[in-house]
Design an enzyme around this catalytic site. Structure first.
Site, PDB file in Angstrom:
ATOM      1  N   HIS A 219      49.204  45.890  52.780  1.00  0.00           N
ATOM      2  CA  HIS A 219      49.675  45.538  51.459  1.00  0.00           C
ATOM      3  C   HIS A 219      48.929  46.249  50.366  1.00  0.00           C
ATOM      4  O   HIS A 219      48.854  46.185  49.277  1.00  0.00           O
ATOM      5  CB  HIS A 219      50.392  44.222  51.365  1.00  0.00           C
ATOM      6  CG  HIS A 219      51.340  43.951  52.144  1.00  0.00           C
ATOM      7  ND1 HIS A 219      51.620  43.983  53.429  1.00  0.00           N
ATOM      8  CD2 HIS A 219      52.703  43.816  51.429  1.00  0.00           C
ATOM      9  CE1 HIS A 219      53.011  43.615  53.466  1.00  0.00           C
ATOM     10  NE2 HIS A 219      53.662  43.814  52.421  1.00  0.00           N
ATOM     11  N   SER A 223      52.858  51.121  52.366  1.00  0.00           N
ATOM     12  CA  SER A 223      53.107  51.959  53.641  1.00  0.00           C
ATOM     13  C   SER A 223      52.955  53.496  53.482  1.00  0.00           C
ATOM     14  O   SER A 223      53.118  53.875  52.026  1.00  0.00           O
ATOM     15  CB  SER A 223      54.488  51.915  53.933  1.00  0.00           C
ATOM     16  OG  SER A 223      54.780  50.467  54.336  1.00  0.00           O
ATOM     17  N   LYS A 247      67.798  48.138  56.526  1.00  0.00           N
ATOM     18  CA  LYS A 247      67.619  49.077  57.166  1.00  0.00           C
ATOM     19  C   LYS A 247      67.085  48.687  58.428  1.00  0.00           C
ATOM     20  O   LYS A 247      67.497  48.847  59.958  1.00  0.00           O
ATOM     21  CB  LYS A 247      66.617  50.391  56.828  1.00  0.00           C
ATOM     22  CG  LYS A 247      66.701  51.813  57.701  1.00  0.00           C
ATOM     23  CD  LYS A 247      66.112  52.718  56.896  1.00  0.00           C
ATOM     24  CE  LYS A 247      66.041  53.894  57.843  1.00  0.00           C
ATOM     25  NZ  LYS A 247      65.492  55.175  57.060  1.00  0.00           N
ATOM     26  N   ASP A 248      65.822  47.759  58.698  1.00  0.00           N
ATOM     27  CA  ASP A 248      65.201  47.295  59.912  1.00  0.00           C
ATOM     28  C   ASP A 248      66.387  46.220  60.423  1.00  0.00           C
ATOM     29  O   ASP A 248      66.233  46.306  61.664  1.00  0.00           O
ATOM     30  CB  ASP A 248      64.114  46.395  59.454  1.00  0.00           C
ATOM     31  CG  ASP A 248      63.033  47.339  59.123  1.00  0.00           C
ATOM     32  OD1 ASP A 248      63.164  48.674  59.079  1.00  0.00           O
ATOM     33  OD2 ASP A 248      62.035  46.930  58.422  1.00  0.00           O
ATOM     34  N   GLU A 291      51.670  47.179  85.908  1.00  0.00           N
ATOM     35  CA  GLU A 291      53.056  47.302  85.402  1.00  0.00           C
ATOM     36  C   GLU A 291      52.979  48.799  84.733  1.00  0.00           C
ATOM     37  O   GLU A 291      52.095  49.236  84.124  1.00  0.00           O
ATOM     38  CB  GLU A 291      53.218  46.295  84.153  1.00  0.00           C
ATOM     39  CG  GLU A 291      53.416  44.804  85.057  1.00  0.00           C
ATOM     40  CD  GLU A 291      54.935  44.489  85.335  1.00  0.00           C
ATOM     41  OE1 GLU A 291      55.311  44.848  86.497  1.00  0.00           O
ATOM     42  OE2 GLU A 291      55.733  43.976  84.351  1.00  0.00           O
TER      43      GLU A 291
HETATM   44  C1  HEM Z   1      51.680  38.997  73.474  1.00  0.00           C
HETATM   45  C2  HEM Z   1      52.638  38.201  74.003  1.00  0.00           C
HETATM   46  C3  HEM Z   1      53.182  37.994  75.418  1.00  0.00           C
HETATM   47  C4  HEM Z   1      52.902  39.009  76.280  1.00  0.00           C
HETATM   48  C5  HEM Z   1      52.863  40.609  76.393  1.00  0.00           C
HETATM   49  C6  HEM Z   1      53.095  38.191  77.749  1.00  0.00           C
HETATM   50  C7  HEM Z   1      53.522  38.844  79.034  1.00  0.00           C
HETATM   51  C8  HEM Z   1      53.720  38.257  80.106  1.00  0.00           C
HETATM   52  C9  HEM Z   1      54.177  39.032  81.443  1.00  0.00           C
HETATM   53  C10 HEM Z   1      54.093  40.430  81.764  1.00  0.00           C
HETATM   54  C11 HEM Z   1      54.140  37.901  82.200  1.00  0.00           C
HETATM   55  C12 HEM Z   1      54.696  38.075  83.851  1.00  0.00           C
HETATM   56  C13 HEM Z   1      56.193  38.203  83.914  1.00  0.00           C
HETATM   57  C14 HEM Z   1      56.862  37.862  85.438  1.00  0.00           C
HETATM   58  O1  HEM Z   1      56.306  38.701  86.244  1.00  0.00           O
HETATM   59  O2  HEM Z   1      57.658  36.831  85.515  1.00  0.00           O
HETATM   60  C15 HEM Z   1      54.104  36.769  81.643  1.00  0.00           C
HETATM   61  C16 HEM Z   1      54.548  35.429  82.317  1.00  0.00           C
HETATM   62  C17 HEM Z   1      54.209  34.156  81.489  1.00  0.00           C
HETATM   63  N1  HEM Z   1      53.984  33.930  80.316  1.00  0.00           N
HETATM   64 FE1  HEM Z   1      53.765  35.607  78.795  1.00  0.00          FE
HETATM   65  N2  HEM Z   1      53.500  36.994  77.442  1.00  0.00           N
HETATM   66  C18 HEM Z   1      53.235  36.647  76.225  1.00  0.00           C
HETATM   67  C19 HEM Z   1      53.164  35.541  75.378  1.00  0.00           C
HETATM   68  C20 HEM Z   1      53.244  34.402  75.989  1.00  0.00           C
HETATM   69  C21 HEM Z   1      53.169  33.095  75.414  1.00  0.00           C
HETATM   70  C22 HEM Z   1      52.935  32.752  73.954  1.00  0.00           C
HETATM   71  C23 HEM Z   1      53.249  32.156  76.372  1.00  0.00           C
HETATM   72  C24 HEM Z   1      53.452  30.575  76.071  1.00  0.00           C
HETATM   73  C25 HEM Z   1      52.643  30.023  75.239  1.00  0.00           C
HETATM   74  C26 HEM Z   1      53.492  32.742  77.444  1.00  0.00           C
HETATM   75  C27 HEM Z   1      53.679  32.048  78.590  1.00  0.00           C
HETATM   76  C28 HEM Z   1      53.910  32.554  80.353  1.00  0.00           C
HETATM   77  C29 HEM Z   1      54.246  31.765  81.108  1.00  0.00           C
HETATM   78  C30 HEM Z   1      54.256  30.502  81.391  1.00  0.00           C
HETATM   79  C31 HEM Z   1      54.683  32.985  82.227  1.00  0.00           C
HETATM   80  C32 HEM Z   1      54.647  32.757  83.879  1.00  0.00           C
HETATM   81  C33 HEM Z   1      55.982  32.700  83.873  1.00  0.00           C
HETATM   82  C34 HEM Z   1      56.744  33.726  84.655  1.00  0.00           C
HETATM   83  O3  HEM Z   1      56.271  34.488  85.298  1.00  0.00           O
HETATM   84  O4  HEM Z   1      57.957  34.177  84.248  1.00  0.00           O
HETATM   85  N3  HEM Z   1      53.456  34.066  77.360  1.00  0.00           N
HETATM   86  N4  HEM Z   1      53.871  36.855  80.217  1.00  0.00           N
END
Ligand code: HEM
Lengths: 433, 273
Positions: A219, A223, A247-248, A291
């Site tokens: 800001h 932009s 638009k968004d 991945e």
């Molecule tokens: C930047 C944001 C985030 C990204 C890029 C991300 C990415 C991922 C990925 C790639 C997996 C594996 C998914 C699978 O194979 O099922 C995963 C699983 C998980 N994430 Fe995240 N996540 C994010 C934010 C969060 C947040 C904020 C939380 C909780 C506060 C969280 C909790 C979990 C939990 C508990 C799992 C395991 C359960 C599962 O495998 O489905 N994630 N996450």
């Protein structure tokens, strides 16, 4: 801050006036994404991806927090607890598919956002700081996604963790100790899973904080736009609200249609079947692949197959993989062309498209087994990658003759206007040297 | 600074990569990777394999799932577990509560119990809330749990079907070219299995091996197809619900996005951009 013609926040309701006096949060929002933020009128849909990325983060946080209520961060229970989420938790299957595919969607969006930056050289002054914070966000996202993928504790989770943490053992002298310290053991186990869960929970909030800095830095100059020409007059801009909220909003709808189609109709398409096999330290999968969003960097890592000048191949691979992202930090100083937009840079544009193709080739090779011809192809593609950023961009920006720029955004949109004269009052925003 | 060191770093990486590429190319040309029996004889799952649950409007064929369950019960359950599925989940297949209760009670493999006082191990009848009990297999190889098998293999249900119907003698051509690749004792040749020989003897061998109660003729391909359908359900009992919800969500979003588009056009009307 903003331009002199930005609309001012004038609350009419007494309560809002009171609030504005005590805690001007509504004013802050008004000036950030409301009518108080003048934005170039000519933004194309590539300027939608920042908002979409913010949406993805919120989506990941919300679904992630609910998943964490049912997930068990214990090596003996993790896999079964994910299946419990899929089978027994009300709409748990939906949350998990939303979260797993949300990570992919986040990376699709962020790659579009980054390549927008490459093409329109949004990293140039006066927007270097926005760009630097952006690269930091990307690094934090990669760490978050990597650790998240370990949580379900399937075969790819385990072996991915094994390979990636193993990279640290390439560090000279302290590598092995560093590796053991990071894992809390000699190979991934309960200690590793627990710290990854803790950090996976924490990092998204760090990302949220970085995003606030990113927007704050945005800001100050405002932009950029597809012409790359600075905003000069009020007619160059429209207020963010309602113009870009509308638009968004439409862009968000299109994004959601594509995203939910994957979540509900092909939720396992982007994942690897091996991650539905519980982790087994005694059985190495035939091909260990991360991945899809890590594939280009994985290809660079694996391209270093021979020691070079006494540097072990593994160390070279690790250095190159990190450098592949770290070099983005230096873009504002590597590309010195005074012209921003790729629209007016004929030579740069050719190399930009070469980079897009190159990244796709690297991605394809990174997802393929480490066999010939993929290794040789990724070596050539990785070579182009480094040459592009570190050698070609500096040369192109000094030898290229850019095409003529429009006088102003208004002119670019409405056609030439002879009455338009640049008054000293509207001199372009000072661009930091 | 950046403009001096940047290109140097770039050239350094490029040189290292060129070095690797050169060495790799020499190796590739002088000693190309030898063909293996797997690379030549491995077959991909049948592509024309279809189930009622495929596609956007896919629904489970309940009768087929019940037949597939019969195949699992009468054949596969001797060696393979189904640990993420519980008996009460079978209600999804169209069984009533008393039926599920009876299936659980009559299940041959009983639930293990441990007397907390004496430490004695014993067994009891299964209850609807129990998961399918673990199966211990004394023969050669480790039969994997089948709950998630259609998700855990490339090709999914088509792979399971192809594997079950794909047993054959080792082709003469294979033995001629790779005399050392003869199927070892105790393993069985199957071109759909990644390394061509697996420890599972062909489980479905004769028509009528499984008794179907709905009159369908239990040919080998029919049983293979039914059990693959059943294993698609065990891997994701919520598949049908997922598609139903998905249709509603996507339709809603299409309508909402159309409105959002009109709002966008309306807001920008008369504003060139
Ligand atoms: C930047 C944001 C985030 C990204 C890029 C991300 C990415 C991922 C990925 C790639 C997996 C594996 C998914 C699978 O194979 O099922 C995963 C699983 C998980 N994430 Fe995240 N996540 C994010 C934010 C969060 C947040 C904020 C939380 C909780 C506060 C969280 C909790 C979990 C939990 C508990 C799992 C395991 C359960 C599962 O495998 O489905 N994630 N996450």
């Amino acid at each position: 801050m903003s331009f002199p013609w930005a609309q001012e926040y004038k609350p009419s309701h007494p309560f809002m006036q009171y609030l504005d006096e005590k805690l001007p949060l509504p004013r802050f929002v008004y000036n950030a994404v409301g009518a108080g933020y003048p934005v170039p009128r000519n933004l194309n849909y590539f300027w939608n991806f920042g908002v979409l990325a913010g949406f993805c983060l919120v989506l990941q946080i919300v679904t992630g927090i609910i998943l964490a209520m049912h997930y068990a961060g214990d090596a003996k229970l993790a896999f079964a607890s994910t299946e419990h989420i899929m089978r027994d938790v009300n709409f748990g299957w939906m949350l998990r598919y939303m979260h797993a595919n949300g990570a992919s969607a986040f990376f699709v969006v962020i790659y579009a956002h980054i390549f927008r930056g490459f093409y329109f050289s949004s990293y140039k002054a006066p927007r270097e700081m926005i760009w630097l914070i952006g690269v930091a966000i990307f690094l934090a996202m990669m760490a978050t996604a990597f650790m998240g993928y370990v949580l379900p504790w399937g075969q790819m989770s385990f072996w991915g963790a094994q390979v990636i943490t193993g990279l640290f053992s390439a560090v000279p002298l302290v590598g092995e100790s560093l590796h053991t310290w990071l894992l809390g053991g000699f190979s991934p186990d309960n200690a590793t899973l627990n710290r990854f869960f803790s950090l996976h929970f924490l990092l998204p909030f760090v990302i949220a904080a970085l995003i606030i800095l990113h927007i704050w830095a945005l800001h100050i100059p405002g932009s950029s736009n597809p012409t790359g020409v600075d905003v000069k007059t009020e007619s160059d801009t429209v207020p963010f609200h309602p113009y870009y909220t509308a638009k968004d909003g439409f862009g968000l709808g299109v994004f959601l249609i594509i995203y939910t189609s994957v979540v509900f109709f092909a939720p396992d398409q982007l994942g690897h079947p091996d991650n539905y096999i519980p982790a087994n330290p005694l059985q190495t999968p035939a091909h260990i692949v991360p991945e899809w969003y890590f594939w280009p960097f994985y290809a660079i890592l694996r391209a270093f197959t021979f020691d070079f000048l006494f540097i072990p191949a593994k160390l070279m691979g690790v250095l190159a993989m990190f450098s592949a992202i770290l070099c983005w930090f230096f873009l504002p100083w590597l590309d010195t062309s005074p012209v921003r937009s790729g629209h007016y840079r004929p030579l740069f544009r050719k190399f930009f498209w070469a980079l897009v193709v190159d990244a796709a080739i690297l991605g394809y090779c990174g997802g393929s087994p480490a066999e010939e011809p993929f290794v040789m192809i990724s070596q050539l593609a990785a070579m182009y990658y480094f040459l592009h950023f570190l050698v070609i961009l500096p040369i192109v920006s000094s030898i290229e003759k850019p095409e003529p720029l429009p006088f102003s955004i208004t002119e670019a949109v409405l056609g030439k206007d002879d009455k338009a004269v640049l008054t000293p009052h509207h001199a372009p925003a000072p661009s930091a040297a | 600074m950046v403009r001096i060191f940047g290109p140097l770093v770039g050239l350094f990486f490029a040189a290292a990569l060129f070095w690797c590429f050169g060495n790799g190319a020499v190796q590739y040309l002088t000693a190309p990777a030898a063909k293996t029996a797997e690379s030549l004889f491995h077959k991909h799952p049948h592509e024309d394999f279809k189930l009622a649950s495929d596609g956007v409007f896919g629904r489970f064929d309940r009768a087929q799932l019940q037949r597939g369950f019969a195949v699992y019960q009468q054949v596969c359950s001797n060696c393979h577990g189904l640990k993420y599925v519980s008996f009460r989940d079978l209600k999804d297949l169209g069984y009533s509560d008393p039926e599920v209760k009876a299936i659980a009670k009559q299940w041959a493999n009983k639930a293990p119990t441990l007397d907390e006082k004496t430490g004695d191990k014993a067994t009891r009848d299964n209850l609807p809330a129990d998961h399918f009990p673990a199966v211990y297999y004394a023969g050669q190889g480790n039969p994997p749990d089948l709950s998630l098998i259609t998700k855990a293999r490339h090709g999914g249900a088509a792979y399971v079907y192809s594997l079950l119907t794909g047993y054959s003698d080792q082709p003469a051509k294979l033995l001629k070219r790779f005399p050392d690749a003869k199927t070892p004792n105790g393993l069985y040749y199957n071109p759909y299995f990644a390394n061509l020989n697996l420890a599972m003897p062909a489980p479905l061998t004769s028509d009528g091996q499984v008794t179907y109660s709905d009159g369908t003729k239990a040919t080998v391909p029919q049983m293979a197809k039914d059990v693959s359908a059943f294993l698609t359900w065990t891997a994701e009992p919520k598949l049908e619900k997922r598609k139903q919800v998905g249709l509603a969500v996507v339709l809603y979003l299409l309508a909402a996005t159309a409105l959002a588009y009109m709002a966008y056009r309306n807001v920008w009307a008369g504003k060139k951009h």
